[in-house]
Design an enzyme around this catalytic site. Structure first.
Site, PDB file in Angstrom:
ATOM      1  N   SER A 160      -7.089  -2.375  15.544  1.00 50.68           N
ATOM      2  CA  SER A 160      -5.626  -1.827  16.763  1.00 50.68           C
ATOM      3  C   SER A 160      -4.862  -1.481  15.403  1.00 50.68           C
ATOM      4  O   SER A 160      -3.174  -1.714  15.525  1.00 50.68           O
ATOM      5  CB  SER A 160      -5.094  -2.598  17.744  1.00 50.68           C
ATOM      6  OG  SER A 160      -6.167  -3.057  18.403  1.00 50.68           O
ATOM      7  N   ARG A 203      -8.065 -13.212  19.403  1.00 51.43           N
ATOM      8  CA  ARG A 203      -8.941 -13.492  20.629  1.00 51.43           C
ATOM      9  C   ARG A 203     -10.601 -13.052  19.221  1.00 51.43           C
ATOM     10  O   ARG A 203     -11.196 -12.383  19.126  1.00 51.43           O
ATOM     11  CB  ARG A 203      -9.285 -12.714  21.443  1.00 51.43           C
ATOM     12  CG  ARG A 203      -7.899 -13.050  22.314  1.00 51.43           C
ATOM     13  CD  ARG A 203      -7.447 -12.519  23.464  1.00 51.43           C
ATOM     14  NE  ARG A 203      -8.634 -11.157  23.574  1.00 51.43           N
ATOM     15  CZ  ARG A 203      -9.089 -10.517  25.093  1.00 51.43           C
ATOM     16  NH1 ARG A 203      -9.568 -10.670  25.723  1.00 51.43           N
ATOM     17  NH2 ARG A 203      -9.079  -9.284  24.423  1.00 51.43           N
ATOM     18  N   ASP A 262      -7.887  -0.148  19.852  1.00 48.79           N
ATOM     19  CA  ASP A 262      -7.891  -0.448  21.033  1.00 48.79           C
ATOM     20  C   ASP A 262      -7.904   0.003  21.849  1.00 48.79           C
ATOM     21  O   ASP A 262      -8.056   0.731  23.354  1.00 48.79           O
ATOM     22  CB  ASP A 262      -6.601  -2.195  20.575  1.00 48.79           C
ATOM     23  CG  ASP A 262      -4.892  -0.976  20.809  1.00 48.79           C
ATOM     24  OD1 ASP A 262      -5.702  -0.296  19.851  1.00 48.79           O
ATOM     25  OD2 ASP A 262      -4.413  -1.979  20.730  1.00 48.79           O
TER      26      ASP A 262
HETATM   27 MG    MG Z   1      -4.617  -5.858  23.108  1.00 45.93          MG
END
Ligand code: MG
Ligand code: ADP
Length: 444
Positions: free
Chosen positions: A133, A71, A187
């Protein structure tokens, strides 16, 4: 009997206590300078030294990469109206997940450019926070070297490199946007930051999504690896990378045949063994393997496998759906899913067998994560601790949170209070907050 097949997944309370103690030892190994190189739980310092105080302001871009969705976000923080966010999801095709690093970062730069043009913000120079992440060794807030890919990624020529340099190089190759990445974070850190913005007792961030991991606020004098200045605040967020717990074999005493099978067929064999017993990428597949064993021994579906023979076909969201039938007195979801799996004839006892398998796998996952959280709570040892949690497994599974609350309350016997707090979009908000806190401290 189904019981015999499920049995290895059912662990005693004392076993979970023992696992918590083992993790404590692994964490101590990771934090100590002499043992860190051989430690599996890496306990990586993040360079995030302060949590938000709610006064952060400004406009930021953020990236969230680390699962199936990538994203790009635009975030504005203001004292009056809090957080406003707009975001767009860009799929990362499997071909890119397992291709070259150059292709991956060119794709990311393309997505940023598309987003910026769509929002018509080409003229603004916005600082960007990158939620990446995967395990990274950080050398500063904006330098993070990938240690190794996890969760189905395997792009070439990225391990060992500074991910921020690779991003900047791809942005430069396009030459159509002006973006500077000022912070790279995990994250777990984003999750912790987003909750700490609202709740000042938040000191632990946990992810239960595609993978599992956690971070927490540690005192600097416990972090032997910290070779930077020890000025106030004398603390730093540690990214535990607890997904790798067990990679030295210390959890083999609880691993089942199914866990060994999952690992053997994975892209990262022998690694992330704790994660492979817990997270969304694997839970459905563990259930499928148990079902296959039951069908093979004619204990389910009259020996018919249907689509249960296809790898990764039984999704973790099906586990949630099946467990939602509990207490309803009907097997509505379960029946629908069994049909989807291509089994035409089945009985109520097949439905209840599938339910019991799902439940056994979920409870083990929820209790393993709880034992690990309690280990961190004991390290922090404060009267009130809020645990920030993010990830679709925690968010959508009907019983995960409940089992975790019960288990933590039983295992955490200091008499202290704790709270589990669902992080609302921590990866986006957290990236903006890390960038903003860095900005605030710089201007103090
Ligand atoms: Mg996530
Ligand atoms: P990420 O960790 O990649 O940022 P998420 O937090 O959305 O992303 O987690 C994705 C994982 O959550 C997937 O592995 C998926 O199997 C699992 N998942 C998605 N929906 C559900 C659900 N309803 N119940 C349980 N697990 C789910």
């Amino acid at each position: 009997m189904i019981d015999n097949i499920i049995k290895p997944l059912l662990l005693e309370d004392e076993t979970y206590t023992k696992i918590g103690r083992l993790l404590e030892q692994e964490m101590a190994k990771g934090l100590s300078k002499t043992t860190n190189p051989s430690a599996k739980v890496k306990m990586l310092p993040t360079y995030v030294r302060a949590l938000p105080n709610g006064l952060e302001e400004g406009n930021f871009l953020a990236l969230d990469l680390g699962g199936t969705n990538f994203r790009v976000l635009l975030i504005s923080l203001s004292k009056e109206s809090g957080v406003r966010m707009e975001n767009k999801i860009y799929p990362v095709p499997e071909k890119i997940m397992t291709g070259t690093g150059k292709e991956l970062f060119d794709h990311i730069a393309y997505c940023i450019s598309d987003f910026i043009h769509e929002h018509n913000i080409q003229g603004q120079h916005l600082p960007l926070g990158f939620t990446f992440s995967f395990p990274c060794k950080q050398e500063s807030l904006s330098v993070g070297r990938l240690i190794s890919w996890t969760k189905g990624f395997s792009c070439s020529d990225v391990e060992g490199e500074n991910v921020v340099d690779l991003l900047h190089a791809a942005i430069k190759r396009r030459n159509d946007i002006s973006v500077e990445c000022v912070a790279i974070l995990n994250d777990t850190v984003g999750c912790l930051m987003s909750c700490a913005y609202l709740d000042h007792d938040a000191e632990i961030g946990v992810i239960l999504g595609t993978g599992t991991n956690a971070c927490y606020m540690e005192k600097l004098d416990k972090v032997e690896l910290w070779d930077q200045d020890k000025a106030e605040p004398s603390q730093v967020v540690i990214n535990t990378e607890w997904g790798a717990f067990g990679d030295d074999g210390c959890l083999d005493f609880i691993r089942t045949d199914y866990d060994f099978q999952i690992d053997e067929r994975s892209l990262n064999r022998g690694r992330q063994l704790f994660e492979k017993m817990i997270s969304g990428m694997y839970m459905g597949e563990i259930v499928r393997l148990v079902v296959v064993e039951c069908v093979r021994t004619s204990l389910m579906f009259s020996g018919v496998l249907g689509r249960f023979k296809e790898r990764d076909c039984f999704k973790t969201k099906y586990v949630s759906a099946v467990e939602k039938d509990h207490g309803r007195g009907s097997f509505e979801n379960t029946k629908r899913i069994i049909e989807q799996m291509g089994i035409k004839e089945f009985t109520d006892s097949d439905c209840s067998a599938l339910f019991r398998i799902c439940q056994a796998v979920s409870i083990r996952a929820a209790k393993l994560s709880s034992a690990a959280i309690v280990t961190l709570m004991n390290r922090i040892n404060r009267p009130n601790i809020t645990v920030a949690v993010d990830g679709s497994l925690f968010r959508f599974h009907p019983r995960f949170e409940g089992v975790m609350k019960e288990t933590i309350a039983e295992m955490y016997n200091f008499g202290h209070q704790f709270k589990l707090m669902l992080s609302e979009d921590g990866s986006g908000k957290g990236a903006a907050l890390v960038a903003a806190v860095a900005h605030r401290l710089k201007n103090n």
